[in-house]
Design a protein around this motif. Structure first.
Motif, PDB file in Angstrom:
ATOM      1  N   LEU A   1     -33.524  48.901   2.670  1.00  0.00           N
ATOM      2  CA  LEU A   1     -34.362  49.440   1.127  1.00  0.00           C
ATOM      3  C   LEU A   1     -35.712  49.230   0.693  1.00  0.00           C
ATOM      4  CD1 LEU A   1     -30.652  50.317  -0.317  1.00  0.00           C
ATOM      5  CD2 LEU A   1     -32.409  51.653   1.519  1.00  0.00           C
TER       6      LEU A   1
ATOM      7  N   SER B   1     -35.151  51.384   6.207  1.00  0.00           N
ATOM      8  CA  SER B   1     -33.244  51.486   6.149  1.00  0.00           C
ATOM      9  C   SER B   1     -32.254  50.689   6.367  1.00  0.00           C
ATOM     10  CB  SER B   1     -32.722  52.223   7.627  1.00  0.00           C
ATOM     11  OG  SER B   1     -33.460  51.952   8.569  1.00  0.00           O
ATOM     12  N   LYS B   2     -32.841  49.446   6.506  1.00  0.00           N
ATOM     13  CA  LYS B   2     -32.155  47.706   6.908  1.00  0.00           C
ATOM     14  C   LYS B   2     -32.016  47.675   4.548  1.00  0.00           C
ATOM     15  CE  LYS B   2     -30.902  43.600   8.845  1.00  0.00           C
ATOM     16  NZ  LYS B   2     -31.123  42.986  10.241  1.00  0.00           N
TER      17      LYS B   2
ATOM     18  N   HIS C   1     -22.448  50.048  -3.622  1.00  0.00           N
ATOM     19  CA  HIS C   1     -24.469  51.010  -2.570  1.00  0.00           C
ATOM     20  C   HIS C   1     -24.509  50.555  -1.040  1.00  0.00           C
ATOM     21  CE1 HIS C   1     -25.226  52.386  -6.779  1.00  0.00           C
ATOM     22  NE2 HIS C   1     -24.684  50.918  -6.881  1.00  0.00           N
TER      23      HIS C   1
ATOM     24  N   THR D   1     -24.076  54.089   7.227  1.00  0.00           N
ATOM     25  CA  THR D   1     -23.350  53.842   8.577  1.00  0.00           C
ATOM     26  C   THR D   1     -22.776  52.867   8.197  1.00  0.00           C
ATOM     27  OG1 THR D   1     -25.341  52.939   8.707  1.00  0.00           O
ATOM     28  CG2 THR D   1     -25.440  54.852   9.542  1.00  0.00           C
ATOM     29  N   THR D   2     -22.855  51.772   7.239  1.00  0.00           N
ATOM     30  CA  THR D   2     -22.151  50.720   7.063  1.00  0.00           C
ATOM     31  C   THR D   2     -20.964  51.171   6.432  1.00  0.00           C
ATOM     32  OG1 THR D   2     -24.428  49.848   6.753  1.00  0.00           O
ATOM     33  CG2 THR D   2     -21.568  48.335   6.012  1.00  0.00           C
TER      34      THR D   2
ATOM     35  N   ARG E   1     -25.340  51.649   2.461  1.00  0.00           N
ATOM     36  CA  ARG E   1     -25.267  52.291   3.354  1.00  0.00           C
ATOM     37  C   ARG E   1     -24.238  53.624   3.892  1.00  0.00           C
ATOM     38  NH1 ARG E   1     -29.267  50.462   7.898  1.00  0.00           N
ATOM     39  NH2 ARG E   1     -27.587  48.889   7.997  1.00  0.00           N
TER      40      ARG E   1
ATOM     41  N   ARG F   1     -19.147  52.860  -2.073  1.00  0.00           N
ATOM     42  CA  ARG F   1     -20.074  53.956  -2.082  1.00  0.00           C
ATOM     43  C   ARG F   1     -20.471  53.560  -2.713  1.00  0.00           C
ATOM     44  NH1 ARG F   1     -18.834  60.120  -1.877  1.00  0.00           N
ATOM     45  NH2 ARG F   1     -18.276  59.404  -4.299  1.00  0.00           N
TER      46      ARG F   1
ATOM     47  N   GLU G   1     -28.141  60.161  13.327  1.00  0.00           N
ATOM     48  CA  GLU G   1     -28.354  58.626  12.791  1.00  0.00           C
ATOM     49  C   GLU G   1     -28.338  57.347  13.491  1.00  0.00           C
ATOM     50  OE1 GLU G   1     -27.727  56.909   8.277  1.00  0.00           O
ATOM     51  OE2 GLU G   1     -26.574  58.805   9.804  1.00  0.00           O
TER      52      GLU G   1
END
Length: 359
Positions: free
Chosen positions: A231, A228-229, A75, A79-80, A77, A71, A275
Protein backbone atom coordinates in the motif's frame (compact mmCIF):
# COMPACT_ATOMS: atom_id res chain seq x y z
CA UNK A 1 7.07 -46.11 -14.27
CA UNK A 2 5.32 -42.73 -14.03
CA UNK A 3 8.37 -40.98 -15.54
CA UNK A 4 8.43 -43.50 -18.40
CA UNK A 5 4.72 -42.92 -18.98
CA UNK A 6 5.21 -39.14 -19.23
CA UNK A 7 8.21 -39.64 -21.49
CA UNK A 8 6.31 -42.01 -23.80
CA UNK A 9 3.43 -39.56 -24.22
CA UNK A 10 5.83 -36.57 -24.29
CA UNK A 11 3.97 -34.82 -21.48
CA UNK A 12 5.46 -31.58 -20.16
CA UNK A 13 3.99 -29.49 -17.38
CA UNK A 14 4.44 -26.26 -19.39
CA UNK A 15 3.15 -27.41 -22.78
CA UNK A 16 0.61 -25.32 -24.66
CA UNK A 17 -2.46 -27.47 -25.40
CA UNK A 18 -5.28 -27.37 -27.91
CA UNK A 19 -8.89 -27.41 -26.73
CA UNK A 20 -9.20 -31.18 -27.36
CA UNK A 21 -6.05 -32.03 -25.35
CA UNK A 22 -7.14 -30.80 -21.95
CA UNK A 23 -6.75 -34.30 -20.52
CA UNK A 24 -2.97 -34.01 -20.84
CA UNK A 25 -2.87 -31.11 -18.38
CA UNK A 26 -4.22 -33.35 -15.61
CA UNK A 27 -1.84 -36.25 -16.18
CA UNK A 28 0.97 -35.05 -13.88
CA UNK A 29 -1.46 -34.19 -11.06
CA UNK A 30 -3.24 -37.53 -11.49
CA UNK A 31 0.04 -39.40 -11.16
CA UNK A 32 0.85 -37.53 -7.95
CA UNK A 33 -2.57 -38.48 -6.54
CA UNK A 34 -1.89 -42.10 -7.51
CA UNK A 35 1.48 -41.92 -5.77
CA UNK A 36 -0.16 -40.68 -2.55
CA UNK A 37 -2.73 -43.47 -2.78
CA UNK A 38 0.04 -46.06 -3.12
CA UNK A 39 1.75 -44.57 -0.07
CA UNK A 40 -1.21 -43.80 2.21
CA UNK A 41 -3.95 -46.09 0.97
CA UNK A 42 -6.51 -43.33 0.38
CA UNK A 43 -7.11 -40.27 -1.77
CA UNK A 44 -7.68 -36.73 -0.55
CA UNK A 45 -8.80 -33.74 -2.56
CA UNK A 46 -5.87 -31.50 -3.46
CA UNK A 47 -8.07 -28.42 -2.98
CA UNK A 48 -10.59 -28.32 -0.16
CA UNK A 49 -14.18 -28.27 -1.39
CA UNK A 50 -15.48 -25.28 0.56
CA UNK A 51 -19.11 -26.18 -0.27
CA UNK A 52 -18.75 -29.27 1.90
CA UNK A 53 -17.32 -27.35 4.84
CA UNK A 54 -19.77 -27.40 7.72
CA UNK A 55 -19.09 -24.92 10.51
CA UNK A 56 -21.11 -25.73 13.66
CA UNK A 57 -23.70 -23.01 14.25
CA UNK A 58 -22.30 -21.87 17.64
CA UNK A 59 -18.96 -21.20 15.94
CA UNK A 60 -20.36 -19.12 13.08
CA UNK A 61 -20.84 -15.98 15.18
CA UNK A 62 -17.22 -16.04 16.35
CA UNK A 63 -16.05 -16.49 12.75
CA UNK A 64 -18.07 -13.50 11.57
CA UNK A 65 -16.76 -11.38 14.45
CA UNK A 66 -13.20 -12.39 13.62
CA UNK A 67 -13.70 -11.48 9.96
CA UNK A 68 -14.95 -8.02 10.94
CA UNK A 69 -12.06 -7.62 13.37
CA UNK A 70 -9.49 -8.48 10.69
CA UNK A 71 -11.11 -6.13 8.20
CA UNK A 72 -11.82 -3.12 10.44
CA UNK A 73 -9.08 -3.34 13.07
CA UNK A 74 -6.27 -5.21 11.33
CA UNK A 75 -7.03 -3.67 7.91
CA UNK A 76 -6.18 -6.86 6.03
CA UNK A 77 -6.33 -6.85 2.26
CA UNK A 78 -9.38 -8.50 0.72
CA UNK A 79 -7.34 -11.42 -0.67
CA UNK A 80 -5.57 -11.98 2.67
CA UNK A 81 -8.86 -11.78 4.53
CA UNK A 82 -10.50 -14.36 2.26
CA UNK A 83 -7.57 -16.76 2.65
CA UNK A 84 -7.48 -16.38 6.42
CA UNK A 85 -11.22 -16.85 6.95
CA UNK A 86 -11.08 -19.85 4.62
CA UNK A 87 -8.40 -21.52 6.75
CA UNK A 88 -10.29 -20.79 9.97
CA UNK A 89 -13.47 -22.26 8.45
CA UNK A 90 -11.55 -25.44 7.59
CA UNK A 91 -10.22 -25.49 11.15
CA UNK A 92 -13.76 -25.15 12.55
CA UNK A 93 -14.98 -27.94 10.25
CA UNK A 94 -12.17 -30.16 11.57
CA UNK A 95 -13.22 -29.47 15.15
CA UNK A 96 -16.79 -30.32 14.19
CA UNK A 97 -15.62 -33.69 12.88
CA UNK A 98 -14.30 -34.35 16.40
CA UNK A 99 -17.75 -33.60 17.91
CA UNK A 100 -16.71 -30.14 19.10
CA UNK A 101 -19.55 -27.65 18.62
CA UNK A 102 -18.09 -24.54 20.30
CA UNK A 103 -14.58 -23.18 20.52
CA UNK A 104 -14.50 -23.26 24.34
CA UNK A 105 -14.58 -27.07 24.13
CA UNK A 106 -11.18 -27.20 22.43
CA UNK A 107 -8.35 -29.11 24.04
CA UNK A 108 -4.62 -29.11 23.23
CA UNK A 109 -4.99 -32.58 21.72
CA UNK A 110 -7.46 -31.20 19.16
CA UNK A 111 -4.95 -28.58 18.01
CA UNK A 112 -2.19 -31.18 17.74
CA UNK A 113 -4.48 -33.43 15.69
CA UNK A 114 -5.32 -30.57 13.33
CA UNK A 115 -1.66 -29.78 12.67
CA UNK A 116 -0.86 -33.48 12.19
CA UNK A 117 -3.64 -33.69 9.58
CA UNK A 118 -1.73 -31.17 7.43
CA UNK A 119 1.30 -33.43 7.02
CA UNK A 120 0.89 -33.72 3.25
CA UNK A 121 1.37 -29.99 2.79
CA UNK A 122 4.71 -28.24 2.45
CA UNK A 123 6.35 -26.73 5.53
CA UNK A 124 5.64 -23.24 4.19
CA UNK A 125 1.92 -23.96 3.81
CA UNK A 126 1.67 -25.55 7.27
CA UNK A 127 3.52 -22.58 8.75
CA UNK A 128 0.98 -20.17 7.24
CA UNK A 129 -2.01 -22.23 8.41
CA UNK A 130 -0.61 -22.54 11.95
CA UNK A 131 0.02 -18.80 12.03
CA UNK A 132 -3.59 -18.10 10.98
CA UNK A 133 -4.98 -20.42 13.64
CA UNK A 134 -2.68 -18.95 16.30
CA UNK A 135 -3.97 -15.43 15.55
CA UNK A 136 -7.54 -16.70 15.76
CA UNK A 137 -6.93 -18.36 19.14
CA UNK A 138 -5.56 -15.10 20.51
CA UNK A 139 -8.68 -13.33 19.24
CA UNK A 140 -10.87 -15.87 21.06
CA UNK A 141 -8.87 -15.30 24.25
CA UNK A 142 -9.21 -11.53 23.88
CA UNK A 143 -12.99 -11.84 23.45
CA UNK A 144 -13.28 -14.12 26.51
CA UNK A 145 -14.47 -17.11 24.46
CA UNK A 146 -11.40 -19.06 25.64
CA UNK A 147 -10.40 -19.03 29.27
CA UNK A 148 -6.80 -20.08 28.65
CA UNK A 149 -4.27 -19.22 25.97
CA UNK A 150 -3.98 -22.22 23.66
CA UNK A 151 -1.87 -20.46 21.03
CA UNK A 152 1.36 -21.69 22.67
CA UNK A 153 0.24 -25.31 22.07
CA UNK A 154 0.68 -24.89 18.32
CA UNK A 155 4.17 -25.81 17.14
CA UNK A 156 6.54 -23.34 15.52
CA UNK A 157 7.05 -24.56 11.96
CA UNK A 158 10.53 -23.50 10.91
CA UNK A 159 10.79 -22.37 7.30
CA UNK A 160 14.27 -21.12 6.33
CA UNK A 161 14.03 -17.49 5.33
CA UNK A 162 14.89 -16.90 1.66
CA UNK A 163 15.98 -20.54 1.31
CA UNK A 164 15.08 -20.67 -2.39
CA UNK A 165 16.88 -19.06 -5.29
CA UNK A 166 14.70 -16.77 -7.44
CA UNK A 167 14.05 -18.01 -10.97
CA UNK A 168 15.50 -15.70 -13.60
CA UNK A 169 15.61 -15.70 -17.39
CA UNK A 170 18.85 -15.70 -19.34
CA UNK A 171 19.09 -12.45 -21.36
CA UNK A 172 19.00 -14.20 -24.73
CA UNK A 173 15.95 -16.27 -23.69
CA UNK A 174 14.10 -13.15 -22.55
CA UNK A 175 14.84 -11.50 -25.91
CA UNK A 176 13.49 -14.58 -27.64
CA UNK A 177 10.28 -14.36 -25.61
CA UNK A 178 9.72 -10.68 -26.44
CA UNK A 179 10.46 -11.24 -30.12
CA UNK A 180 7.88 -14.04 -30.30
CA UNK A 181 5.02 -11.73 -29.32
CA UNK A 182 2.78 -10.88 -32.28
CA UNK A 183 2.55 -7.12 -31.87
CA UNK A 184 0.10 -6.76 -34.78
CA UNK A 185 -2.77 -8.33 -32.82
CA UNK A 186 -4.67 -6.85 -29.85
CA UNK A 187 -3.54 -9.77 -27.69
CA UNK A 188 0.09 -9.27 -28.66
CA UNK A 189 -0.05 -5.52 -28.04
CA UNK A 190 -1.53 -6.05 -24.59
CA UNK A 191 0.78 -8.89 -23.58
CA UNK A 192 3.90 -7.12 -24.86
CA UNK A 193 3.12 -4.07 -22.71
CA UNK A 194 2.54 -6.36 -19.71
CA UNK A 195 5.89 -8.09 -20.29
CA UNK A 196 7.75 -4.77 -20.43
CA UNK A 197 6.15 -3.52 -17.22
CA UNK A 198 7.42 -6.67 -15.50
CA UNK A 199 10.89 -7.07 -17.01
CA UNK A 200 11.82 -3.39 -17.52
CA UNK A 201 10.15 -1.71 -14.53
CA UNK A 202 9.78 -4.68 -12.16
CA UNK A 203 6.10 -4.14 -11.37
CA UNK A 204 4.38 -6.88 -9.38
CA UNK A 205 1.60 -8.88 -11.02
CA UNK A 206 -0.99 -7.32 -8.70
CA UNK A 207 0.15 -3.80 -9.64
CA UNK A 208 0.07 -4.61 -13.36
CA UNK A 209 -3.40 -6.10 -13.01
CA UNK A 210 -4.72 -3.03 -11.17
CA UNK A 211 -2.82 -0.43 -13.20
CA UNK A 212 -5.19 2.43 -13.97
CA UNK A 213 -5.22 4.95 -16.78
CA UNK A 214 -4.93 7.57 -14.05
CA UNK A 215 -1.60 6.04 -12.93
CA UNK A 216 0.04 6.92 -16.25
CA UNK A 217 1.45 10.44 -15.86
CA UNK A 218 2.32 11.30 -19.44
CA UNK A 219 3.24 14.91 -18.67
CA UNK A 220 6.00 13.84 -16.25
CA UNK A 221 6.78 10.52 -18.00
CA UNK A 222 6.19 8.51 -14.83
CA UNK A 223 4.00 5.70 -13.55
CA UNK A 224 2.65 6.35 -10.06
CA UNK A 225 0.90 3.49 -8.29
CA UNK A 226 -0.08 2.51 -4.78
CA UNK A 227 1.41 -0.95 -4.39
CA UNK A 228 -1.12 -3.70 -3.83
CA UNK A 229 1.18 -5.58 -1.46
CA UNK A 230 2.47 -2.82 0.82
CA UNK A 231 0.00 0.00 0.00
CA UNK A 232 3.05 2.28 -0.22
CA UNK A 233 3.26 4.75 -3.15
CA UNK A 234 5.71 3.92 -5.93
CA UNK A 235 6.89 6.21 -8.72
CA UNK A 236 8.74 4.72 -11.71
CA UNK A 237 10.04 6.34 -14.90
CA UNK A 238 7.91 5.76 -17.97
CA UNK A 239 10.71 4.89 -20.37
CA UNK A 240 10.40 5.38 -24.11
CA UNK A 241 10.23 1.63 -24.77
CA UNK A 242 7.49 1.03 -22.19
CA UNK A 243 5.63 4.20 -23.16
CA UNK A 244 5.52 3.27 -26.85
CA UNK A 245 4.21 -0.22 -26.02
CA UNK A 246 1.47 1.23 -23.81
CA UNK A 247 0.47 3.82 -26.42
CA UNK A 248 0.35 1.13 -29.12
CA UNK A 249 -1.98 -0.98 -26.96
CA UNK A 250 -4.17 1.91 -25.82
CA UNK A 251 -4.63 3.24 -29.36
CA UNK A 252 -4.86 0.04 -31.39
CA UNK A 253 -5.43 -2.89 -29.04
CA UNK A 254 -7.51 -1.89 -26.04
CA UNK A 255 -11.28 -2.21 -26.54
CA UNK A 256 -13.51 0.76 -25.79
CA UNK A 257 -14.63 0.49 -22.18
CA UNK A 258 -15.67 2.58 -19.19
CA UNK A 259 -13.27 0.64 -16.97
CA UNK A 260 -10.25 2.65 -15.85
CA UNK A 261 -7.93 -0.37 -15.62
CA UNK A 262 -5.36 -0.31 -18.42
CA UNK A 263 -5.47 -4.01 -19.27
CA UNK A 264 -8.75 -5.70 -20.21
CA UNK A 265 -9.81 -9.09 -21.49
CA UNK A 266 -9.98 -9.57 -25.24
CA UNK A 267 -13.61 -10.66 -25.49
CA UNK A 268 -16.85 -8.91 -24.58
CA UNK A 269 -17.80 -7.61 -22.09
CA UNK A 270 -14.09 -6.54 -21.89
CA UNK A 271 -13.50 -6.73 -18.15
CA UNK A 272 -10.38 -6.14 -16.04
CA UNK A 273 -8.45 -9.22 -14.98
CA UNK A 274 -9.75 -11.04 -11.92
CA UNK A 275 -8.08 -10.14 -8.64
CA UNK A 276 -6.61 -13.61 -8.14
CA UNK A 277 -5.36 -13.97 -11.74
CA UNK A 278 -1.57 -14.47 -11.80
CA UNK A 279 -1.48 -13.94 -15.61
CA UNK A 280 0.75 -17.01 -15.79
CA UNK A 281 -1.11 -18.18 -18.88
CA UNK A 282 0.13 -15.14 -20.81
CA UNK A 283 3.76 -16.13 -20.32
CA UNK A 284 2.99 -19.80 -21.00
CA UNK A 285 1.36 -18.97 -24.35
CA UNK A 286 4.20 -16.85 -25.75
CA UNK A 287 6.86 -19.12 -24.24
CA UNK A 288 5.35 -21.99 -26.22
CA UNK A 289 5.13 -19.84 -29.36
CA UNK A 290 8.82 -19.00 -28.98
CA UNK A 291 9.73 -22.66 -28.49
CA UNK A 292 11.54 -21.91 -25.23
CA UNK A 293 12.62 -24.85 -23.07
CA UNK A 294 14.72 -24.18 -20.00
CA UNK A 295 17.82 -26.27 -19.34
CA UNK A 296 16.66 -26.95 -15.80
CA UNK A 297 13.16 -26.75 -14.28
CA UNK A 298 12.32 -23.24 -13.07
CA UNK A 299 9.41 -20.89 -12.51
CA UNK A 300 8.58 -18.74 -15.51
CA UNK A 301 5.60 -16.60 -14.49
CA UNK A 302 5.48 -12.82 -14.59
CA UNK A 303 7.15 -12.62 -11.18
CA UNK A 304 10.23 -14.32 -12.63
CA UNK A 305 10.56 -11.39 -15.06
CA UNK A 306 10.66 -9.09 -12.03
CA UNK A 307 13.39 -11.30 -10.57
CA UNK A 308 15.27 -11.03 -13.87
CA UNK A 309 15.28 -7.23 -13.72
CA UNK A 310 16.63 -7.27 -10.15
CA UNK A 311 19.39 -9.70 -11.13
CA UNK A 312 20.38 -7.60 -14.15
CA UNK A 313 20.56 -4.44 -12.04
CA UNK A 314 22.67 -6.27 -9.48
CA UNK A 315 25.01 -7.53 -12.21
CA UNK A 316 25.39 -3.92 -13.36
CA UNK A 317 26.58 -3.05 -9.81
CA UNK A 318 23.47 -1.02 -9.01
CA UNK A 319 23.37 -0.26 -5.25
CA UNK A 320 20.98 -2.41 -3.23
CA UNK A 321 19.07 0.63 -2.02
CA UNK A 322 18.36 1.72 -5.61
CA UNK A 323 17.18 -1.79 -6.55
CA UNK A 324 15.02 -1.85 -3.43
CA UNK A 325 13.43 1.48 -4.39
CA UNK A 326 12.72 0.30 -7.94
CA UNK A 327 11.11 -2.93 -6.77
CA UNK A 328 9.15 -1.18 -4.04
CA UNK A 329 10.62 -3.23 -1.20
CA UNK A 330 9.97 -1.94 2.32
CA UNK A 331 13.59 -2.74 3.32
CA UNK A 332 16.76 -3.80 1.54
CA UNK A 333 16.59 -7.13 3.40
CA UNK A 334 14.05 -8.32 0.83
CA UNK A 335 16.42 -7.33 -1.96
CA UNK A 336 19.40 -9.27 -0.66
CA UNK A 337 17.94 -12.56 -1.87
CA UNK A 338 18.82 -11.59 -5.45
CA UNK A 339 22.52 -11.78 -4.59
CA UNK A 340 22.10 -15.57 -4.87
CA UNK A 341 21.34 -15.33 -8.59
CA UNK A 342 24.45 -13.29 -9.52
CA UNK A 343 26.70 -16.31 -9.98
CA UNK A 344 29.61 -14.45 -11.53
CA UNK A 345 29.87 -12.04 -8.62
CA UNK A 346 29.54 -14.91 -6.17
CA UNK A 347 32.53 -16.59 -7.84
CA UNK A 348 34.73 -13.74 -6.62
CA UNK A 349 33.77 -14.60 -3.05
CA UNK A 350 34.54 -18.32 -3.40
CA UNK A 351 37.30 -19.69 -1.19
CA UNK A 352 40.36 -21.31 -2.69
CA UNK A 353 40.13 -24.95 -1.63
CA UNK A 354 43.91 -25.46 -1.78
CA UNK A 355 44.52 -22.47 0.49
CA UNK A 356 41.85 -23.61 2.93
CA UNK A 357 43.35 -27.12 3.03
CA UNK A 358 46.72 -25.71 4.10
CA UNK A 359 45.11 -23.47 6.68
Amino acid sequence: LAKRFCSTYQIRADECLNSDQGWRRNIVVSLKVLERFAHDGHIERIVTDMQKIQVPAPMSTALRDYELYCRDRRHLRATTLRERTREIAIFADFLGSRNITSFDQMQPADLCAFVTAQHRLSAKSVSRIVSDVRCFLRFLLMRGILQQDLSHVLPVVHVPRDATIPSVWDPEVLIKLLEAVDRTSPKGKRDYAIFLLACRLGLRVGDIRALSLDDLKWETATIEVRQSKTLAPLCLPLTEEVGEALIDYLRSGRPHSDHREVFLTLNAPFLPFREADSLHWIVRHWKAMAGIHFRTPQRYGLHSLRHTLATRLLHEQTPFQVISDILGHATTASTLIYAKTDVETLRTAALNTEEMRHV
